[in-house]
Design a protein around this motif. Structure first.
Motif, mmCIF file in Angstrom:
data_model
loop_
_atom_site.group_PDB
_atom_site.id
_atom_site.type_symbol
_atom_site.label_atom_id
_atom_site.label_comp_id
_atom_site.label_asym_id
_atom_site.label_seq_id
_atom_site.Cartn_x
_atom_site.Cartn_y
_atom_site.Cartn_z
ATOM 1 N N PRO A 198 119.225 82.558 106.185
ATOM 2 C CA PRO A 198 119.752 83.669 105.721
ATOM 3 C C PRO A 198 119.407 84.251 104.249
ATOM 4 N N LEU A 199 119.048 83.326 103.325
ATOM 5 C CA LEU A 199 118.517 83.922 102.143
ATOM 6 C C LEU A 199 117.130 84.532 102.152
ATOM 7 N N THR A 200 116.101 84.075 103.156
ATOM 8 C CA THR A 200 115.080 85.049 103.121
ATOM 9 C C THR A 200 115.302 86.323 103.789
ATOM 10 N N ARG A 219 116.957 93.341 100.864
ATOM 11 C CA ARG A 219 117.006 93.709 99.369
ATOM 12 C C ARG A 219 115.428 94.410 99.116
ATOM 13 N N LEU A 220 114.481 94.017 99.263
ATOM 14 C CA LEU A 220 113.336 94.413 98.926
ATOM 15 C C LEU A 220 113.088 95.812 99.753
ATOM 16 N N LYS A 221 113.599 95.713 101.022
ATOM 17 C CA LYS A 221 113.493 97.081 101.681
ATOM 18 C C LYS A 221 114.363 98.181 101.282
#
Length: 257
Positions: free
Chosen positions: A208-210, A216-218
């Protein structure tokens, strides 16, 4: 001026020198199906000469019948995968010569691991054709014959795969299964006698963290794109206004004159 007897090198007759080199050969035989491997050295000079005559002129990726090497390898077929000379010069696949040559190697050509991008090095490499100067020949089993204890028995793997996709492939897991439960553990005994288990850290695991970081990056990438698009529109408007002002000034100047 005479040299000291201890410093004088032993001089061999050319025939004796060749016999001395011919009398040393090692075969590294590996079985990919079981993971077993063993190196064989020949003590009998007649058997050694027979094997050398058989392998003479062969090259990497050629196949050799097992009964030529020894009777215990009857019905076996081996494939030559590599070797090295008495001086430790490795053989290279695709280099069709029985001599040692100097090649300019990079990271893609093999036999060299560059420390920086674009690094190359000139290195001595032996051709793939077997001759009298080969000290060791590496072979793998292509076709199995009668069972041999040290070659046919399965050797357990001490280390398992680390990558999540390879663990799923090994245990036929689906995407919903927990890969961490299937990591291969091994027992380690300490000096005081205590035993504990150890397993590798699983790589490329989707958590889930990945997924949160990817999201977030997207979002940041989309935000930067929208900002750049808005700045481009504002700049286009400003440029259009500046061009209008320049045109108006030009026409006013021409009317007055």
């Amino acid at each position: 001026m005479m040299m000291h007897p201890k410093k004088m090198a032993k001089i061999y007759h050319p025939r004796e020198e060749r016999r001395r080199w011919y009398s040393r050969l090692k075969l590294n035989i590996a079985n990919p199906a079981t993971g077993a491997q063993k190196s064989i050295e020949f003590e009998n000079y007649g058997d050694l000469q027979k094997v050398r005559r058989t392998l003479h002129g062969k090259q990497i990726d050629d196949e050799v019948r097992g009964e030529i090497i020894d009777n215990q390898f009857r019905d076996y077929v081996f494939r030559i995968t590599g070797g090295y000379t008495f001086t430790g010069c490795p053989m290279k696949r695709g280099l069709f010569t029985n001599q040692v040559v100097e090649l300019l190697l990079d990271g893609k050509s093999g036999h060299f691991l560059p420390l920086r991008k674009g690094q190359r090095i000139r290195k001595k490499i032996r051709g793939c054709i077997i001759d009298w100067d080969i000290r060791c020949v590496q072979m793998t089993v292509v076709k199995q014959g009668p069972e041999i204890p040290w070659l046919s028995t399965l050797v357990p793997r001490s280390l398992g795969p680390k990558r999540a996709s390879k663990l799923r492939k090994l245990f036929l897991l689906s995407k919903d299964d927990d890969v961490k439960q299937y990591a291969i553990r091994r027992k380690i005994t300490r000096k005081n006698g205590k035993v504990y288990t150890k397993c590798p850290k699983i790589q490329r695991l989707i958590t889930p963290l990945t997924l949160q970081r990817r999201k977030r990056l997207k979002t940041l990438k989309k935000r930067r794109w929208l900002k750049a698009q808005k700045e481009a529109q504002d700049y286009a408007k400003l440029l259009e206004e500046c061009n209008k002002q320049k045109r108006s000034k030009y026409f006013e100047k021409n009317r007055v004159t």
